[in-house]
Design an enzyme around this catalytic site. Structure first.
Site, PDB file in Angstrom:
ATOM      1  N   GLY A  17       0.815  -1.227   0.000  1.00  0.00           N
ATOM      2  CA  GLY A  17       0.000   0.000   0.000  1.00  0.00           C
ATOM      3  C   GLY A  17       0.841   1.267   0.000  1.00  0.00           C
ATOM      4  O   GLY A  17       2.075   1.210   0.027  1.00  0.00           O
ATOM      5  N   TYR A 132     -16.513   2.656   7.000  1.00  0.00           N
ATOM      6  CA  TYR A 132     -15.044   2.593   7.074  1.00  0.00           C
ATOM      7  C   TYR A 132     -14.561   3.109   8.435  1.00  0.00           C
ATOM      8  O   TYR A 132     -13.768   2.454   9.121  1.00  0.00           O
ATOM      9  CB  TYR A 132     -14.439   3.417   5.925  1.00  0.00           C
ATOM     10  CG  TYR A 132     -12.956   3.683   6.062  1.00  0.00           C
ATOM     11  CD1 TYR A 132     -12.023   2.679   5.824  1.00  0.00           C
ATOM     12  CD2 TYR A 132     -12.495   4.945   6.430  1.00  0.00           C
ATOM     13  CE1 TYR A 132     -10.660   2.937   5.954  1.00  0.00           C
ATOM     14  CE2 TYR A 132     -11.136   5.205   6.556  1.00  0.00           C
ATOM     15  CZ  TYR A 132     -10.222   4.193   6.323  1.00  0.00           C
ATOM     16  OH  TYR A 132      -8.880   4.457   6.456  1.00  0.00           O
ATOM     17  N   LYS A 136     -12.598   1.006  11.389  1.00  0.00           N
ATOM     18  CA  LYS A 136     -11.266   1.375  11.875  1.00  0.00           C
ATOM     19  C   LYS A 136     -11.297   1.614  13.391  1.00  0.00           C
ATOM     20  O   LYS A 136     -10.349   1.291  14.105  1.00  0.00           O
ATOM     21  CB  LYS A 136     -10.753   2.624  11.151  1.00  0.00           C
ATOM     22  CG  LYS A 136     -10.470   2.452   9.665  1.00  0.00           C
ATOM     23  CD  LYS A 136      -9.321   1.505   9.373  1.00  0.00           C
ATOM     24  CE  LYS A 136      -7.988   2.033   9.844  1.00  0.00           C
ATOM     25  NZ  LYS A 136      -6.898   1.098   9.471  1.00  0.00           N
TER      26      LYS A 136
HETATM   27  N1  LIG Z   1      -5.335   6.729   2.527  1.00  0.00           N
HETATM   28  C1  LIG Z   1      -5.767   7.623   3.412  1.00  0.00           C
HETATM   29  O1  LIG Z   1      -6.134   8.758   3.065  1.00  0.00           O
HETATM   30  C2  LIG Z   1      -5.814   7.268   4.878  1.00  0.00           C
HETATM   31  C3  LIG Z   1      -6.330   8.215   5.777  1.00  0.00           C
HETATM   32  C4  LIG Z   1      -6.351   7.897   7.133  1.00  0.00           C
HETATM   33  C5  LIG Z   1      -5.886   6.676   7.566  1.00  0.00           C
HETATM   34  N2  LIG Z   1      -5.403   5.777   6.670  1.00  0.00           N
HETATM   35  C6  LIG Z   1      -4.941   4.481   7.183  1.00  0.00           C
HETATM   36  O2  LIG Z   1      -3.544   4.394   6.938  1.00  0.00           O
HETATM   37  C7  LIG Z   1      -3.186   3.037   6.677  1.00  0.00           C
HETATM   38  C8  LIG Z   1      -2.426   2.954   5.364  1.00  0.00           C
HETATM   39  O3  LIG Z   1      -3.276   3.432   4.331  1.00  0.00           O
HETATM   40  P1  LIG Z   1      -2.815   3.492   2.819  1.00  0.00           P
HETATM   41  O4  LIG Z   1      -3.207   4.808   2.284  1.00  0.00           O
HETATM   42  O5  LIG Z   1      -1.422   3.010   2.684  1.00  0.00           O
HETATM   43  O6  LIG Z   1      -3.827   2.398   2.208  1.00  0.00           O
HETATM   44  P2  LIG Z   1      -3.679   1.532   0.910  1.00  0.00           P
HETATM   45  O7  LIG Z   1      -2.756   2.175  -0.070  1.00  0.00           O
HETATM   46  O8  LIG Z   1      -5.072   1.181   0.487  1.00  0.00           O
HETATM   47  O9  LIG Z   1      -2.941   0.223   1.447  1.00  0.00           O
HETATM   48  C9  LIG Z   1      -3.590  -0.728   2.212  1.00  0.00           C
HETATM   49  C10 LIG Z   1      -2.977  -2.059   1.864  1.00  0.00           C
HETATM   50  O10 LIG Z   1      -3.628  -3.080   2.651  1.00  0.00           O
HETATM   51  C11 LIG Z   1      -3.823  -4.205   1.817  1.00  0.00           C
HETATM   52  N3  LIG Z   1      -4.881  -5.075   2.300  1.00  0.00           N
HETATM   53  C12 LIG Z   1      -6.226  -4.958   2.142  1.00  0.00           C
HETATM   54  N4  LIG Z   1      -6.846  -5.987   2.694  1.00  0.00           N
HETATM   55  C13 LIG Z   1      -5.876  -6.800   3.225  1.00  0.00           C
HETATM   56  C14 LIG Z   1      -5.880  -8.024   3.906  1.00  0.00           C
HETATM   57  N5  LIG Z   1      -7.017  -8.661   4.174  1.00  0.00           N
HETATM   58  N6  LIG Z   1      -4.703  -8.545   4.300  1.00  0.00           N
HETATM   59  C15 LIG Z   1      -3.541  -7.929   4.040  1.00  0.00           C
HETATM   60  N7  LIG Z   1      -3.461  -6.766   3.371  1.00  0.00           N
HETATM   61  C16 LIG Z   1      -4.626  -6.198   2.984  1.00  0.00           C
HETATM   62  C17 LIG Z   1      -4.154  -3.606   0.466  1.00  0.00           C
HETATM   63  O11 LIG Z   1      -3.960  -4.576  -0.541  1.00  0.00           O
HETATM   64  P3  LIG Z   1      -4.873  -4.516  -1.872  1.00  0.00           P
HETATM   65  O12 LIG Z   1      -4.537  -3.203  -2.536  1.00  0.00           O
HETATM   66  O13 LIG Z   1      -4.420  -5.718  -2.622  1.00  0.00           O
HETATM   67  O14 LIG Z   1      -6.292  -4.569  -1.421  1.00  0.00           O
HETATM   68  C18 LIG Z   1      -3.175  -2.448   0.392  1.00  0.00           C
HETATM   69  O15 LIG Z   1      -1.943  -2.841  -0.173  1.00  0.00           O
HETATM   70  C19 LIG Z   1      -4.493   2.237   6.724  1.00  0.00           C
HETATM   71  O16 LIG Z   1      -4.657   1.697   8.006  1.00  0.00           O
HETATM   72  C20 LIG Z   1      -5.562   3.285   6.498  1.00  0.00           C
HETATM   73  O17 LIG Z   1      -6.792   2.907   7.089  1.00  0.00           O
HETATM   74  C21 LIG Z   1      -5.340   6.050   5.345  1.00  0.00           C
END
Ligand SMILES: NC(=O)c1ccc[n+]([C@@H]2O[C@H](COP(=O)([O-])OP(=O)(O)OC[C@H]3O[C@@H](n4cnc5c(N)ncnc54)[C@H](OP(=O)(O)O)[C@@H]3O)[C@@H](O)[C@H]2O)c1
Length: 289
Positions: A17, A132, A136
């Site tokens: 991710g 969502y 979380k």
């Molecule tokens: N993006 C934002 O704006 C944002 C804001 C606030 C908090 N966060 C939090 O920050 C963290 C990182 O976010 P990010 O932006 O890096 O998200 P991201 O790019 O969507 O990465 C999440 C990763 O988790 C993987 N994943 C999904 N389901 C899974 C499973 N069952 N087992 C193992 N891996 C799994 C996804 O794989 P696939 O792509 O193959 O599904 C993806 O590679 C997360 O906890 C998110 O909730 C993000």
């Protein structure tokens, strides 16, 4: 896989991710032994697999960055979202506790409803308004129930070198159309994965466990963020502000989810650069994949 002997070993879930990739890159650059596991290598919803892999690697720290992050889709498949963000997190927390590893869990500003107009600190009441955010928050609760050396890190509006994000979308749309329409009534703090990952790595060296708000400093609306992107990228793009109601989506978003980094200050940990400085660093380095 044989169990490594000693030394610092960091296991990163969700290593494919946005944040996971950045973490693995920075940890590798620091010469730290890192096991970045993508979803194919470790599905956090598979309890046996989580326990077996975490037992084998026996990390000293687990950074749990895997999550179901499809905010709109979660509304129509809450079970899938909760299975990953709540149950998956429970699996990781229990397994990490069993091997004595510190735990970092990434959470979100979407645990708040955003109805007010002042910032939230770590003691503010949570009240998520979409599936969502609820899932979380359930993950946060599982971490607190099953682990006692954890960092829960709430962040917001994440972008960086890896994966798709708002900045890349704006640059693409701006280049293609010369004009974009962007919502002006959602306010938050954009957060650059490089700054977030660097802060997480610095926090891990301490025993200052707890719940933290970690975003780039300052806040803006999506409209203001878009304006700044084009200004810094030196692009002539017409940015039109629109209300959220003009762009209906399945999941409600908090209108004002600005998070105060109260715990970082209380613990004498450095605040992140301003969101404008972070954007500048991102655009100058202009790394994409
Ligand atoms: N993006 C934002 O704006 C944002 C804001 C606030 C908090 N966060 C939090 O920050 C963290 C990182 O976010 P990010 O932006 O890096 O998200 P991201 O790019 O969507 O990465 C999440 C990763 O988790 C993987 N994943 C999904 N389901 C899974 C499973 N069952 N087992 C193992 N891996 C799994 C996804 O794989 P696939 O792509 O193959 O599904 C993806 O590679 C997360 O906890 C998110 O909730 C993000």
């Amino acid at each position: 896989m044989t169990r490594p002997e000693s030394g610092e070993r960091i296991l990163v879930t969700g290593a494919g991710g946005q944040l996971g990739k950045e973490l693995v890159k920075l940890l590798n650059a620091k010469g730290i032994e890192v096991y970045g596991l993508t979803r194919n290598q470790l599905d956090i919803t598979d309890c046996e697999e989580v326990h077996s892999l975490i037992d084998q690697i026996s990390p000293t720290t687990v950074i749990h960055a895997a999550a179901y992050t499809q905010v709109d889709r979660a509304e129509s498949e809450p079970e899938v979202a909760f299975r990953c963000n709540a149950i998956g997190t429970r699996n990781v927390a229990v397994a990490a506790a069993r091997v004595g590893a510190k735990l970092v869990y990434l959470s979100t500003d979407y645990v708040f409803d955003g109805y007010g107009s002042s910032s939230y600190n770590e003691w503010s009441e949570t009240s998520p308004i979409n599936v969502y955010g609820q899932s979380k928050l359930a993950g946060e609760e599982f971490v607190q129930q099953h682990h006692n050396r954890f960092f829960i890190i709430r962040t917001s509006w994440v972008y960086g070198a890896h994966g798709n994000n708002f900045v890349k979308t704006m640059l693409k749309l701006g280049a293609e159309h010369g004009a974009v329409r962007v919502v002006e009534d959602q306010v938050g703090s954009p957060t650059y994965t490089y700054d977030l990952a660097s802060t997480i790595i610095a926090m891990l060296k301490t025993e200052k466990y707890g719940l933290y708000h970690v975003s780039n400093t300052g806040h803006c609306s999506w409209f203001e963020f878009a304006q700044e992107i084009f200004k810094q990228a030196k692009m002539e793009v017409q940015v039109t502000p629109i209300p959220t109601s003009a762009m209906p989506r399945p999941a409600a978003r908090p209108a004002y989810s600005v998070m105060e980094p109260f715990m970082l200050r209380l613990n004498d940990l450095p605040l992140l650069p301003s969101w404008q400085q972070a954007l500048q660093h991102y655009l100058l380095n202009n790394h994409t994949d």
